[in-house]
Each structure stands twice: as structure tokens, then as C-alpha cells.
Write an enzyme that holds these catalytic residues in place. Structure first.
Site, PDB file in Angstrom:
ATOM      1  N   ASN A   1     -10.989  10.656  -6.455  1.00 46.93           N
ATOM      2  CA  ASN A   1     -10.444  11.087  -5.146  1.00 46.93           C
ATOM      3  C   ASN A   1      -9.301  12.054  -5.326  1.00 46.93           C
ATOM      4  O   ASN A   1      -8.502  11.919  -6.258  1.00 46.93           O
ATOM      5  CB  ASN A   1      -9.772   9.897  -4.437  1.00 46.93           C
ATOM      6  CG  ASN A   1     -10.714   9.112  -3.591  1.00 46.93           C
ATOM      7  OD1 ASN A   1     -11.898   9.096  -3.877  1.00 46.93           O
ATOM      8  ND2 ASN A   1     -10.169   8.460  -2.582  1.00 46.93           N
TER       9      ASN A   1
ATOM     10  N   GLU B   1       3.187  13.517   4.274  1.00 48.46           N
ATOM     11  CA  GLU B   1       3.822  12.321   4.856  1.00 48.46           C
ATOM     12  C   GLU B   1       4.927  11.780   3.925  1.00 48.46           C
ATOM     13  O   GLU B   1       5.254  10.606   3.977  1.00 48.46           O
ATOM     14  CB  GLU B   1       2.764  11.245   5.095  1.00 48.46           C
ATOM     15  CG  GLU B   1       1.712  11.661   6.104  1.00 48.46           C
ATOM     16  CD  GLU B   1       0.657  10.587   6.363  1.00 48.46           C
ATOM     17  OE1 GLU B   1       0.470  10.187   7.507  1.00 48.46           O
ATOM     18  OE2 GLU B   1       0.023  10.161   5.387  1.00 48.46           O
TER      19      GLU B   1
ATOM     20  N   LYS C   1       0.847  -1.205   0.000  1.00 46.53           N
ATOM     21  CA  LYS C   1       0.000   0.000   0.000  1.00 46.53           C
ATOM     22  C   LYS C   1       0.879   1.250   0.000  1.00 46.53           C
ATOM     23  O   LYS C   1       0.634   2.204  -0.753  1.00 46.53           O
ATOM     24  CB  LYS C   1      -0.937   0.019   1.207  1.00 46.53           C
ATOM     25  CG  LYS C   1      -1.735   1.334   1.250  1.00 46.53           C
ATOM     26  CD  LYS C   1      -2.950   1.295   2.109  1.00 46.53           C
ATOM     27  CE  LYS C   1      -3.853   2.483   1.802  1.00 46.53           C
ATOM     28  NZ  LYS C   1      -3.876   3.490   2.833  1.00 46.53           N
TER      29      LYS C   1
ATOM     30  N   ASN D   1       0.470   9.403  -4.663  1.00 48.63           N
ATOM     31  CA  ASN D   1       0.304  10.594  -3.821  1.00 48.63           C
ATOM     32  C   ASN D   1       1.175  11.778  -4.247  1.00 48.63           C
ATOM     33  O   ASN D   1       0.652  12.873  -4.463  1.00 48.63           O
ATOM     34  CB  ASN D   1       0.515  10.238  -2.346  1.00 48.63           C
ATOM     35  CG  ASN D   1      -0.585   9.324  -1.808  1.00 48.63           C
ATOM     36  OD1 ASN D   1      -1.246   8.642  -2.580  1.00 48.63           O
ATOM     37  ND2 ASN D   1      -0.782   9.308  -0.510  1.00 48.63           N
TER      38      ASN D   1
END
Ligand code: KPL
Length: 281
Positions: free
Chosen positions: A235, A250, A170, A178
């Protein structure tokens, strides 16, 4: 612990069968205390949950959903009241488990989509899959019991024997989607639908996949990236949301561990630049 968007959704679902205390801060905390937690989308409704700014102790399970870079601080807060609770982490990224070594940890992984609409109101944007498992891969009675409780509460959860691998894959998928969506300010689907971005996503995937191979995980990463990007095509990735709100990303937990060539390095430094610009504002 760290009930932002995702933590609030998990807390709301689990409250159907469990006593839940949301640990959160600021206006999100005061709004939940005043008017309850409002969920939109998949789990539409108002949830009247207890909420607090610090962990008071006395629970069986602590669910960690703080941002990766707040793990150490959260761990220090918990330590003051800790008496052997099971700590389940649904946080994104590599290196989280090392920062939680002093707890009895059950790693987890979830693909539920959530974002904050305004303090006290969260969009549950997509019903995802949730997994938990022991670090040693054993399917113990406790992971069976927890997953059964979660599922009966409305948070469908599977106990699996390969949770560490699932978490790494993941993170690897996130390491492609991202930063690229955040730099380009595009929704997830765009990085595989647009010819130019698709080439960059392929290049990043190829570099990351070598890192995965070195730790024994053989996977067609680009295929995974394509699957996730299509499934979550409308999204905004969590990193794009962070960048848009000028919040720290992050990136050090998501892409840094996989840097392995020019494409990964370039993307990493672009996000670091954005992070540093935002820090100075
Ligand atoms: O996990 C995600 C994230 O944004 O952090 C994905 C799967 C990319 C969905 O947006």
C-alpha cells in the site's frame, strides 16, 4: 459524509441493505451521478447510489469520512439539518471527537484500504477490520444493531468496549508509518524491510510509545507498526497519496499530538514543509 475513496467503499457495501446517500463533491460527484460508482479490487462492480454535495437531513446514521481537517466544516454543514442522527466517525487521527461534540457520536475504526483511481472509480485495495463502540465502552443495543446491519451488508463490523483505545493506537501506528512513507516516497513495507528506515521507524515508535504510556495505554508500538506495515506492505499510505497529489496532509491530527522528541519533531516539520510548499502552488 465526505465520500472520497474510503467513504465510497463503505457506502457501496452498506447499500446492499440500506438506503445510502453519498455526500461528495466535484468530478467524483458528477461521475457517480452520471455513470454510477465503480469499484475495483475486492468489491468489484458498479453501484448506482444517490449522491449529493450537501447533507439534506432525514437519515438515521451519518458516517463521517471527511479528511480530519475538514471535520469542523462538515460538522457545520450537518448541523443545519441535524435532528439527532447517530454520527459514526471512521476518520483517522486524534482530536476528531472533540470537533464532533455537538452530535450523538459512535466512534469507529476501520482498516479497509481504498484509493481513488479517477473520479467515480475507487480501488478497494484491501478488506480490513471494522469496529464501532460507545464512548463510555458500554455494548449498547444500538451498537449491536448497527454492527449486525453493517455485517449483513458485507461490511464485517464488531461492536467493542474499547473503541477509544483502538482509535488512539491506530493513530499512533499511522503517526509512524504515514509521515515516514510520505517523506521517503516508499510503500508501507519498506519502512520495516529497509534497515535504515527501520531504525527511524523504531526511533519514532519509541517516542510515541511514551505518550501512549502517559495516557495509560501500554503497547509494544513498534511490534504493531511492523504488523501493519507488513500486512499493508504494497500500500501507499494515505499521507504518501496526499503528498503525491499535492493535497494537504492530516499531519496535525496524526503526528502532532504524539511529538515527544527529536525523531517525531523532525518528521513533523518535514511534512509541514511539504504541506506549505504545496499550499503555495
Ligand atoms: O491507515 C493507513 C493509512 O495509510 O492511513 C495504513 C494502515 C498505514 C495503511 O496504509
Amino acid at each position: 459524509m465526505g465520500a472520497g475513496a474510503l467513504g465510497s467503499v463503505l457506502g457501496a457495501l452498506l447499500s446492499k441493505k440500506n438506503d445510502v446517500l453519498l455526500i461528495t463533491r466535484g468530478r467524483h460527484l458528477s461521475s457517480i451521478k452520471e455513470k454510477g460508482l465503480r469499484l475495483r479490487g475486492v468489491s468489484n462492480g458498479v453501484y448506482y447510489l444517490d449522491a449529493n454535495s450537501t447533507y439534506p437531513g432525514g437519515f438515521e446514521i451519518i458516517i463521517m469520512t471527511v479528511k480530519a481537517y475538514h471535520t469542523k466544516t462538515a460538522a457545520n454543514d450537518i448541523k443545519k439539518e441535524y435532528s439527532g442522527e447517530t454520527v459514526i466517525t471512521f476518520q483517522n487521527g486524534i482530536g476528531i471527537l472533540d470537533e464532533l461534540v455537538s452530535f450523538d457520536v459512535v466512534p469507529g475504526m476501520t482498516t479497509h484500504g481504498a484509493y481513488l483511481i479517477e473520479p467515480g472509480t475507487v480501488m478497494h485495495a484491501g478488506y480490513g477490520d471494522t469496529y464501532i463502540g460507545e464512548i463510555n465502552g458500554e455494548i449498547t443495543d444500538r451498537v449491536k444493531k448497527i454492527s449486525q446491519n453493517f455485517t449483513e451488508s458485507g461490511l464485517e463490523t464488531k461492536a467493542v468496549d474499547d473503541i477509544l483505545k483502538r482509535r488512539v493506537i491506530k493513530a499512533a501506528v499511522n503517526s509512524v508509518i504515514n509521515p515516514l512513507t510520505a517523506v521517503m516516497n516508499v510503500k508501507n513495507g519498506e519502512i520495516v524491510n529497509d534497515n535504515h528506515l527501520r531504525k527511524i521507524a523504531k526511533c519514532v515508535s519509541q517516542e510515541v510509545v511514551e505518550k501512549l504510556r502517559n495516557i495509560g495505554y501500554a503497547v509494544d508500538l513498534f511490534e504493531e507498526v511492523e504488523k501493519v506495515a507488513k500486512k499493508t506492505s504494497s500500500n501507499k499510505s494515505s499521507m504518501l497519496q496526499d503528498v503525491s497529489k499535492k493535497r494537504k496532509t492530516e499531519i496535525d491530527y496524526i503526528l502532532k499530538p504524539f511529538i515527544n522528541g527529536k525523531c517525531t519533531r523532525l518528521l513533523y516539520h518535514m511534512i509541514k514543509h511539504i504541506d506549505e510548499q504545496n499550499e503555495h502552488k
